[in-house]
Write a protein that holds these residues in place. Structure first.
Motif, mmCIF file in Angstrom:
data_model
loop_
_atom_site.group_PDB
_atom_site.id
_atom_site.type_symbol
_atom_site.label_atom_id
_atom_site.label_comp_id
_atom_site.label_asym_id
_atom_site.label_seq_id
_atom_site.Cartn_x
_atom_site.Cartn_y
_atom_site.Cartn_z
ATOM 1 N N VAL A 189 99.056 -37.166 -5.300
ATOM 2 C CA VAL A 189 97.740 -37.810 -5.331
ATOM 3 C C VAL A 189 97.762 -38.848 -6.456
ATOM 4 C CG1 VAL A 189 96.417 -35.994 -4.206
ATOM 5 C CG2 VAL A 189 96.824 -35.805 -6.643
ATOM 6 N N ASP A 190 97.848 -40.106 -6.054
ATOM 7 C CA ASP A 190 97.927 -41.244 -6.974
ATOM 8 C C ASP A 190 96.501 -41.715 -7.222
ATOM 9 O OD1 ASP A 190 98.400 -43.582 -8.322
ATOM 10 O OD2 ASP A 190 99.406 -44.595 -6.672
ATOM 11 N N THR A 191 95.892 -41.260 -8.325
ATOM 12 C CA THR A 191 94.451 -41.428 -8.534
ATOM 13 C C THR A 191 94.129 -42.697 -9.313
ATOM 14 O OG1 THR A 191 94.515 -40.112 -10.581
ATOM 15 C CG2 THR A 191 94.145 -38.928 -8.517
ATOM 16 N N PHE A 192 93.201 -43.484 -8.784
ATOM 17 C CA PHE A 192 92.668 -44.624 -9.529
ATOM 18 C C PHE A 192 91.245 -44.316 -9.957
ATOM 19 C CE2 PHE A 192 89.827 -48.312 -9.515
ATOM 20 C CZ PHE A 192 90.347 -48.999 -10.597
ATOM 21 N N TRP A 193 90.983 -44.512 -11.243
ATOM 22 C CA TRP A 193 89.624 -44.362 -11.780
ATOM 23 C C TRP A 193 89.608 -44.894 -13.196
ATOM 24 C CZ3 TRP A 193 88.317 -39.908 -15.166
ATOM 25 C CH2 TRP A 193 89.439 -39.144 -15.497
ATOM 26 N N GLN A 194 88.478 -44.800 -13.867
ATOM 27 C CA GLN A 194 88.305 -45.376 -15.197
ATOM 28 C C GLN A 194 87.445 -44.451 -16.056
ATOM 29 O OE1 GLN A 194 86.231 -48.873 -13.645
ATOM 30 N NE2 GLN A 194 88.020 -50.147 -14.049
ATOM 31 N N THR A 195 87.450 -44.696 -17.362
ATOM 32 C CA THR A 195 86.509 -43.992 -18.242
ATOM 33 C C THR A 195 85.095 -44.136 -17.694
ATOM 34 O OG1 THR A 195 87.911 -44.536 -20.146
ATOM 35 C CG2 THR A 195 85.667 -43.830 -20.623
ATOM 36 N N GLU A 196 84.804 -45.319 -17.197
ATOM 37 C CA GLU A 196 83.451 -45.628 -16.730
ATOM 38 C C GLU A 196 83.069 -44.887 -15.453
ATOM 39 O OE1 GLU A 196 85.096 -49.434 -18.737
ATOM 40 O OE2 GLU A 196 85.856 -47.746 -17.570
ATOM 41 N N THR A 197 84.037 -44.563 -14.604
ATOM 42 C CA THR A 197 83.701 -43.961 -13.309
ATOM 43 C C THR A 197 83.493 -42.454 -13.399
ATOM 44 O OG1 THR A 197 85.976 -43.513 -12.574
ATOM 45 C CG2 THR A 197 85.093 -45.739 -12.153
ATOM 46 N N GLY A 198 83.950 -41.839 -14.493
ATOM 47 C CA GLY A 198 83.746 -40.408 -14.683
ATOM 48 C C GLY A 198 84.716 -39.519 -13.936
ATOM 49 N N GLY A 199 85.294 -40.009 -12.862
ATOM 50 C CA GLY A 199 86.215 -39.235 -12.042
ATOM 51 C C GLY A 199 86.908 -40.147 -11.054
ATOM 52 N N HIS A 200 87.757 -39.572 -10.226
ATOM 53 C CA HIS A 200 88.538 -40.345 -9.260
ATOM 54 C C HIS A 200 87.632 -41.129 -8.315
ATOM 55 C CE1 HIS A 200 91.150 -36.526 -9.766
ATOM 56 N NE2 HIS A 200 91.565 -37.434 -10.621
ATOM 57 N N VAL A 201 87.964 -42.392 -8.082
ATOM 58 C CA VAL A 201 87.213 -43.188 -7.105
ATOM 59 C C VAL A 201 88.083 -43.645 -5.929
ATOM 60 C CG1 VAL A 201 85.289 -43.953 -8.549
ATOM 61 C CG2 VAL A 201 87.454 -45.205 -8.643
ATOM 62 N N MET A 202 89.383 -43.776 -6.149
ATOM 63 C CA MET A 202 90.309 -44.099 -5.057
ATOM 64 C C MET A 202 91.479 -43.130 -5.169
ATOM 65 S SD MET A 202 88.979 -47.055 -3.815
ATOM 66 C CE MET A 202 90.229 -48.090 -3.095
ATOM 67 N N THR A 203 91.730 -42.377 -4.106
ATOM 68 C CA THR A 203 92.783 -41.372 -4.199
ATOM 69 C C THR A 203 93.119 -40.787 -2.838
ATOM 70 O OG1 THR A 203 93.369 -39.220 -5.161
ATOM 71 C CG2 THR A 203 91.047 -39.586 -4.676
ATOM 72 N N PRO A 204 94.371 -40.396 -2.636
ATOM 73 C CA PRO A 204 94.677 -39.573 -1.466
ATOM 74 C C PRO A 204 94.086 -38.171 -1.652
ATOM 75 C CG PRO A 204 96.682 -40.466 -2.491
ATOM 76 C CD PRO A 204 95.566 -40.669 -3.452
ATOM 77 N N LEU A 205 93.905 -37.460 -0.547
ATOM 78 C CA LEU A 205 93.609 -36.029 -0.586
ATOM 79 C C LEU A 205 94.852 -35.325 -0.048
ATOM 80 C CD1 LEU A 205 89.920 -36.007 0.691
ATOM 81 C CD2 LEU A 205 90.764 -36.044 -1.663
ATOM 82 N N PRO A 206 95.317 -34.260 -0.708
ATOM 83 C CA PRO A 206 96.674 -33.741 -0.456
ATOM 84 C C PRO A 206 97.024 -33.462 0.997
ATOM 85 C CG PRO A 206 95.714 -32.664 -2.352
ATOM 86 C CD PRO A 206 94.629 -33.502 -1.755
ATOM 87 N N ALA A 207 96.118 -32.822 1.745
ATOM 88 C CA ALA A 207 96.448 -32.442 3.124
ATOM 89 C C ALA A 207 95.925 -33.437 4.150
ATOM 90 C CB ALA A 207 95.885 -31.052 3.432
ATOM 91 N N ALA A 208 95.095 -34.376 3.703
ATOM 92 C CA ALA A 208 94.406 -35.248 4.663
ATOM 93 C C ALA A 208 94.963 -36.658 4.748
ATOM 94 C CB ALA A 208 92.911 -35.314 4.304
ATOM 95 N N THR A 209 95.501 -37.176 3.636
ATOM 96 C CA THR A 209 95.843 -38.594 3.571
ATOM 97 C C THR A 209 97.345 -38.826 3.652
ATOM 98 O OG1 THR A 209 93.976 -38.821 2.030
ATOM 99 C CG2 THR A 209 95.419 -40.743 2.325
ATOM 100 N N PRO A 210 97.842 -39.489 4.693
ATOM 101 C CA PRO A 210 99.249 -39.912 4.698
ATOM 102 C C PRO A 210 99.476 -40.857 3.523
ATOM 103 C CG PRO A 210 98.295 -40.084 6.889
ATOM 104 C CD PRO A 210 97.153 -39.855 5.956
ATOM 105 N N MET A 211 100.537 -40.632 2.776
ATOM 106 C CA MET A 211 100.743 -41.339 1.510
ATOM 107 C C MET A 211 101.663 -42.534 1.660
ATOM 108 S SD MET A 211 101.491 -37.836 -0.574
ATOM 109 C CE MET A 211 102.462 -37.239 0.817
#
Length: 682
Positions: free
Chosen positions: A443-465
């Protein structure tokens, strides 16, 4: 928008066993939930909110906001009218309602192998209540700001949750930052108390944290802001002279070389105070939009921004992203290698895992100490199932090949994650095939201090990587790509990454400066939250983060302001002008390449270069130490006097194709800079 189906080719899929136990087992289920989260956010987040305790229920809209600065003040409100306490939800609820009191909350692994301990949820609750009472005994009350400057120890979690329990606002400063940086953050947030430690080891390097804390407090006094009390944890030292009823750390950790200055007018001993404190403390019930914490992140003006997060929305978002992005199951052992001094540690060591009743590893040391197998030794020791680290660490360990990894079994691993910067495909492939044996989704997560949590990311079983792609948005997040004119681009395209509506965990303001909040994130493209990052969307709808668009650098996953480094350089009496750009680095991602123009009559030499590096390190911290410093008798400027940083980046990378330089005032400056450019780092 999300494609109807994810591509079947040129992508990596998780194994079928993972799908069987997953919260989100397919791309079709992801898309169904995603559409609901966008079209019916009140219903989507409202259902999640039922998993937590609310003293009073919210009234009105679940999520209310204005992202368009032309229509009035920017605001985001979540669950207005509700009251709760995050500490209660993280600890009391797990101990008393979910009967998880005997479950391990943290395996603490010290810098030295063999220095370890475990803390259960019940023990953590008792320690937090004790320290909450300590804070109250020092006059700390709801709304007060408390600065925390500590190494990666369990007491850091205790301190932050004790603040939360009484409604105080914690401001954690990374223990790698300088005294000047700590002072700046204390004053900006008007902190009434400092919590620190005597010192810690970073690998084989001893850091005297108390000396740095004392220096910061002296700087605060010099600037007219005296902090009356400082609570110090003894992590490496014996009892300070004159302190009665305290305790010393384990003998194997005691450092006889550590000198701990002690000022009885200011300093208090953590252990003495805790001995006298009750382990019962009623939580302070807080409004949803009460401030939770301030965390400083570099700003393009050079002055760090105090990102403010609030209670209910942040709780929901940290908890939900942790549960779904790491596909958390009750028997998991999770390890995030970040420092709690950064937002990753806030959301994915403390708040997200504890909100889910998770067992985590809390690691004080380095990935290469005492040898380059340390991380995989720890994975096997605790049977880690979910592992989250930075591309910098992966690239660093790649240099040593697969043998140090394969010394250990790593059979427990199920999901791997990355954070801090885009991961290059080569590092992704090594992480996937060598560390995960080709069986663990990343899960290659993109987010920022400002976003508080992941905003762009795969989900382990759902997203082809796709190696290097952040793939698709998390629930409630609506991305768009804009061109320079602010027009939304459709299909395959590249431009500014923005978001069209809020999610519960997004920041609410810059502490004490709402105008800066609006200017930084909302004025460039009214109606959108502007991330400051570039982004590319491919033909399959996958998003690829291309890096910062503004004057920021991402060094080892840590965001640094070029203006901040330039300010530190020009404070040296020998420097008339400075310009800082990034240069690619095989391990850190980006490195600091600094151009300095000296004052008349000053000669450039190695001694001066060392002084400049020391100056930046002391002003900001070791993370900002320049990799390259080049003597620049002149800088490339336009006829109006603006420095052409684009040209400096080309020089730093030895790229002769400069593009359009018709506005350059003096081309001979560029020729000289190319001739004298740095070939080797310090």
């Amino acid at each position: 928008m999300i494609p109807d189906q994810a591509p079947k080719e040129d992508v990596f899929h998780c194994n079928e066993d993972l799908k069987k136990e997953s919260h989100i087992p397919s791309f079709e289920r992801y898309k169904e939930l995603y559409i609901n989260s966008i079209e019916n956010p009140d219903e989507f987040w409202g259902a999640i909110a039922k998993d937590f305790f609310w003293k009073t229920k919210h009234t009105g809209r679940f999520l209310d906001y204005n992202f368009d600065v032309t229509k009035g003040e920017i605001f985001i409100k979540c669950m207005e009218g509700a009251t709760t306490n995050i500490c209660y939800n993280l600890l009391d609820r797990n101990v008393h309602e979910k009967k998880l009191g005997d479950k391990i909350a943290f395996f603490w692994e010290g810098n030295e192998p063999g220095d370890d301990l475990t803390v259960t949820y019940r023990e953590l609750l008792q320690k937090v209540c004790q320290f909450a009472n300590v804070l109250k005994s020092q006059g700390v009350k709801k709304g007060d700001r408390v600065s925390i400057y500590m190494p990666m120890v369990v007491e850091l979690v205790v301190a932050m949750l004790a603040c939360v329990r009484i409604g105080a606002v914690h401001s954690i400063v990374f223990a790698g930052f300088s005294a000047e940086s700590l002072c700046e953050r204390i004053i900006d947030s008007q902190c009434s108390l400092l919590i620190t430690a005597d010192g810690f080891y970073r690998g084989d390097k001893l850091i005297n944290l108390k000396l740095l804390a004392d220096e910061a407090l002296q700087k605060c006094r010099d600037k007219g802001f005296p902090v009356k009390k400082s609570i110090m944890l003894k992590h490496l030292s014996k009892e300070p002279e004159g302190v009665v009823g305290s305790q010393s750390p384990p003998a194997k950790r005691v450092c006889p070389d550590l000198e701990v200055p002690w000022n009885p007018d200011v300093d208090l001993c953590w252990h003495s105070l805790m001995k006298e404190a009750s382990d019962q403390c009623e939580p302070e019930w807080c409004e949803s939009e009460d401030p939770l914490f301030i965390l400083y992140t570099s700003g393009s003006t050079g002055k760090p921004k105090g990102v403010l997060h609030t209670v209910s929305g942040y709780l929901l978002y940290a908890a939900t992203t942790f549960k779904l992005v790491f596909d958390h199951q009750n028997d998991d052992v999770y390890w995030c290698t970040a420092d709690i001094g950064w937002i990753t540690g806030h959301s994915y060591i403390t708040y997200g895992p504890l909100a889910n009743g998770a067992t985590s590893v809390l690691f004080e040391g380095l990935p290469t100490y005492p040898d380059v197998s340390r991380m995989w030794e720890i994975v096997d020791k605790y049977r880690v199932t979910k592992f989250y680290t930075a591309p910098t660490a992966i690239r660093l360990l790649m240099k040593y090949g697969s043998e140090p990894v394969q010394k250990y079994k790593r059979k427990s691993l199920k999901v791997l994650g990355t954070v801090g910067e885009p991961i290059n495909p080569e590092a992704w492939q090594w992480y996937y095939s060598v560390v995960g044996d080709g069986r663990c989704p990343i899960v290659d997560t993109f987010w920022q201090t400002e976003t508080g949590g992941h905003v762009m990311t795969p989900l382990p079983a759902a997203t082809p990587m796709k190696p290097g792609s952040a793939t698709f948005p998390f629930f409630g997040v609506v991305p768009a790509i804009l061109n320079e004119s602010g027009e939304e681009l459709e299909g395959p395209s590249e431009g500014y990454l923005v978001f069209k509506q809020p999610w519960p965990g997004v920041m609410r303001t810059v502490y004490g400066n709402h105008e800066r909040f609006e200017t930084t994130y909302f004025k460039k493209f009214p109606g959108y939250y502007v991330t400051g990052d570039g982004c590319r969307r491919d033909k399959d709808g996958y998003y690829w983060i291309t890096g910062r668009i503004d004057d920021m650098l991402n060094v080892s996953g840590h965001l640094l302001s070029t203006a901040e480094v330039e300010s530190a350089l020009v404070e040296h009496k020998a420097v008339a002008e400075a310009a800082v750009v990034s240069r690619p680095h095989p391990v850190k991602g980006e490195s600091l390449y600094c151009f300095v123009t000296l004052t008349d009559g000053v000669a450039y030499n190695q001694a001066l270069e060392a002084e400049l590096r020391k100056q930046v390190r002391e002003k900001i911290g070791a993370i900002a130490t320049p990799d390259y410093i080049q003597n620049a008798p002149g800088l490339p400027k336009t006829r109006s006097g603006k420095i052409m940083r684009r040209v400096l980046r080309k020089i730093a990378c030895d790229e002769k194709d400069l593009g359009d330089v018709s506005t350059l005032a003096d081309s001979s400056v560029v020729e000289e800079l190319f001739r004298n450019r740095c070939r080797t780092t310090a």
